[in-house]
Each structure stands twice: as C-alpha cells, then as structure tokens.
Enzyme design. Structure first.
Site, mmCIF file in Angstrom:
data_model
loop_
_atom_site.group_PDB
_atom_site.id
_atom_site.type_symbol
_atom_site.label_atom_id
_atom_site.label_comp_id
_atom_site.label_asym_id
_atom_site.label_seq_id
_atom_site.Cartn_x
_atom_site.Cartn_y
_atom_site.Cartn_z
ATOM 1 N N LYS A 1 -7.671 7.819 -1.556
ATOM 2 C CA LYS A 1 -8.750 7.980 -0.165
ATOM 3 C C LYS A 1 -9.242 9.106 -0.724
ATOM 4 O O LYS A 1 -9.623 10.286 -0.169
ATOM 5 C CB LYS A 1 -8.389 8.187 1.268
ATOM 6 N N HIS B 1 1.442 5.645 -0.748
ATOM 7 C CA HIS B 1 0.899 7.139 -0.696
ATOM 8 C C HIS B 1 1.840 8.157 -0.947
ATOM 9 O O HIS B 1 3.061 8.409 -0.911
ATOM 10 C CB HIS B 1 0.667 8.025 1.067
ATOM 11 N N LYS C 1 0.963 -0.742 -0.606
ATOM 12 C CA LYS C 1 -0.057 -0.146 -0.135
ATOM 13 C C LYS C 1 0.698 1.404 0.012
ATOM 14 O O LYS C 1 1.948 1.383 0.710
ATOM 15 C CB LYS C 1 -1.208 -0.735 1.789
HETATM 16 O O1 S5P Z 1 -8.922 4.004 8.964
HETATM 17 C C1 S5P Z 1 -7.487 4.104 8.674
HETATM 18 C C2 S5P Z 1 -7.138 3.827 6.611
HETATM 19 C C3 S5P Z 1 -6.385 4.035 6.628
HETATM 20 S S1 S5P Z 1 -6.473 3.122 4.582
HETATM 21 N N1 S5P Z 1 -6.878 3.943 9.459
HETATM 22 C C4 S5P Z 1 -5.402 3.698 9.091
HETATM 23 O O2 S5P Z 1 -4.298 3.449 9.093
HETATM 24 N N2 S5P Z 1 -5.163 3.955 7.354
HETATM 25 C C5 S5P Z 1 -4.188 3.979 6.053
HETATM 26 O O3 S5P Z 1 -3.570 2.637 7.050
HETATM 27 C C6 S5P Z 1 -2.908 4.796 7.223
HETATM 28 O O4 S5P Z 1 -2.785 6.295 6.504
HETATM 29 C C7 S5P Z 1 -1.487 4.190 6.720
HETATM 30 O O5 S5P Z 1 -0.438 4.295 5.321
HETATM 31 C C8 S5P Z 1 -1.898 2.714 7.339
HETATM 32 C C9 S5P Z 1 -1.393 2.767 8.728
HETATM 33 O O6 S5P Z 1 0.035 2.965 9.188
HETATM 34 P P1 S5P Z 1 0.041 2.453 10.802
HETATM 35 O O7 S5P Z 1 1.946 2.850 10.668
HETATM 36 O O8 S5P Z 1 -0.256 2.917 12.037
HETATM 37 O O9 S5P Z 1 0.794 1.076 10.613
#
Ligand code: S5P
Length: 251
Positions: free
Chosen positions: A95, A63, A61
């Site tokens: 998103k 960004h 995934k």
């Molecule tokens: O509700 C959400 C949706 C998404 S897509 N909460 C999230 O955290 N995400 C994404 O998942 C967020 O943009 C990030 O890229 C990833 C979580 O990252 P982490 O480092 O907290 O595991």
C-alpha cells in the site's frame, strides 16, 4: 442485470498486462480465485502456510514488513521456490502512498527489495497518476476502496481514484468493495465464511455476496485461513466457495 465477463474473456481482451494474464491463466488452470493473505510473523510460519495453501491459491499476499526474522535470502528465496512449485503469484500488500520518487526507492531498495520478487503490489493512488510510473516489474493493484468501518474512501474519492487506475498502464486492477469498470480486475478483501467483523473495524462479506453483487474477480482471505485449525482444509473450502460463486455469477 448486466452480465459479468468470464476469466477467459478477460484473458482474450486487448492490451492485457502480462501479470494480469498470468493471474487469470492460473485461475483457470487451478479453478481458483483465492488469494490467501499470509499475515504471519515469522519466516517459518510464512513458508509453512505457503506450502499448505499453495495448491489451492492463485496468489499469496504478504505484508513482508511484519516478518520479525526477515532475511532476504532465508525468507524470500525459498518463498519464490514454493510459489514456483505450486504455481501461484506473490503479491506484496505494501500500500504505497507517497510521491513517485519515494515509492521508487521503497519499491526497489531497503531490505525487502520488493521489485525483485513481487508479481503484484498494492498501492494507494493518493499521490496521483505519475506516482505509479516506476512500478515496472509488478502488476499494480490500486487501493480504491477499503473494507474497514469509517474508511475515507467515499464515492468521490473512489471515482477519481478509479480514473487513475483505468488510465495507468502499470495498473491491472483495484481493491474495492464496489463493482469496477470491467477492464480492471477486482480484488475483494474482507471475506470470511464464519464471522461479520473482527472488533477492530474489519467488515466481512461472503464469497457469494461479492461475486454476485460486485462481480469480484479475486477474493482475499486472511484469518479465515491462517487462523483456522486446519489452514490447508480451510483454503480448500474458500477455494471451492469462491469458484462456485464465480460460476454462479456467470449466470
Ligand atoms: O480494504 C482493505 C484492503 C486490504 S488489502 N481491507 C483489507 O482487509 N485488506 C487486507 O486484507 C488486510 O491488510 C489484510 O492483510 C487482509 C484481510 O485480512 P483478514 O484477516 O481480515 O481476512
């Protein structure tokens, strides 16, 4: 307790979107339901991470708009090769959240040309059913509920958003923190084996929790992997934890 469907049962269901089928086939082939979130800032870090975690994931995934030195030929073309080599899908976490016409432009134009390379994209459904019509080249993962504290995705919003996701042919699943109707694949971020939050609103659960209680299909892990001392090893740990939790959830 209601039994969940297995990946094989989901593959065998009618009218399955080609990208959903591909994702489920890769999951069975690699015994993985892990999506690594590559929230890194340079092309080199992106490629290095993709090479390291590639064998253990079903999708990477991105960004893509946080890559500081983004260049389509230098960033995307090698990434496509790495994805093919390790057999994982590319998921751009854009998103989208606008009217259909604007989303159509954002999806295919500008410097990122997401429609050229993203097998999967995330989109809000705040713009309504028709706003999703132009995402032809990717499977759409609808943002139905968020993992962050204080999110506005309350039950009423989620229920209405889920109806749109269920009825739109471009949508293969949703991002949520609750169980979804079984024809939608459930993608759950906010997964970490070591910590409960990040001090910035993120809320974490374990793979075990989300497979057992939400019947999640795919876990999304960012900092638990790319910030780890050894991302390759960490991706293996999350892959195993996710697969064990999936098998346990089959009962
Ligand atoms: O509700 C959400 C949706 C998404 S897509 N909460 C999230 O955290 N995400 C994404 O998942 C967020 O943009 C990030 O890229 C990833 C979580 O990252 P982490 O480092 O907290 O595991």
């Amino acid at each position: 307790e209601k039994k969940r469907k297995s990946y094989q049962q989901k593959i065998d269901s009618n009218n399955l979107h080609s990208k959903a089928k591909k994702l489920l086939e890769v999951a069975l082939e690699k015994k993985s339901n892990l999506i690594a979130s590559a929230d890194v800032l340079t092309t080199k870090e992106l490629h290095d991470l993709a090479e390291k975690v590639g064998p253990n994931i079903v999708a990477l995934k991105t960004h893509i708009d946080i890559i500081t030195d983004f260049d389509y030929d230098k960033t995307i073309i090698p990434l496509i090769d790495i994805a093919a080599k390790h057999n994982f899908l590319l998921m751009e976490d854009r998103k989208f959240a606008d009217i259909g016409n604007t989303q159509e432009l954002q999806y295919s134009y500008g410097i990122y040309k997401i429609s050229n390379w993203a097998d999967l994209i995330t989109s809000q459904v705040i713009g309504g059913f028709q706003s999703l019509d132009f995402f032809h080249n990717s499977g759409v993962i609808a943002i139905l509920g968020m993992s962050s504290a204080g999110t506005l995705t309350d039950k009423n919003y989620r229920d209405e958003a889920t109806k749109i996701a269920q009825s739109h042919p471009n949508v293969i699943g949703g991002v949520a923190q609750n169980e979804l109707p079984e024809e939608l694949l459930l993608f759950t971020p906010g997964i970490n084996l070591d910590t409960k939050g990040d001090g910035k609103g993120q809320q974490y659960n374990t793979p075990e929790h989300v497979f057992r209680n939400l019947h999640t299909d795919f876990i999304i892990v960012g900092r638990g992997i790319y910030k780890a001392e050894n991302p390759e090893q960490a991706s293996l740990s999350y892959k195993i934890a996710g697969w064990d939790a999936y098998e346990a959830s089959l009962g």
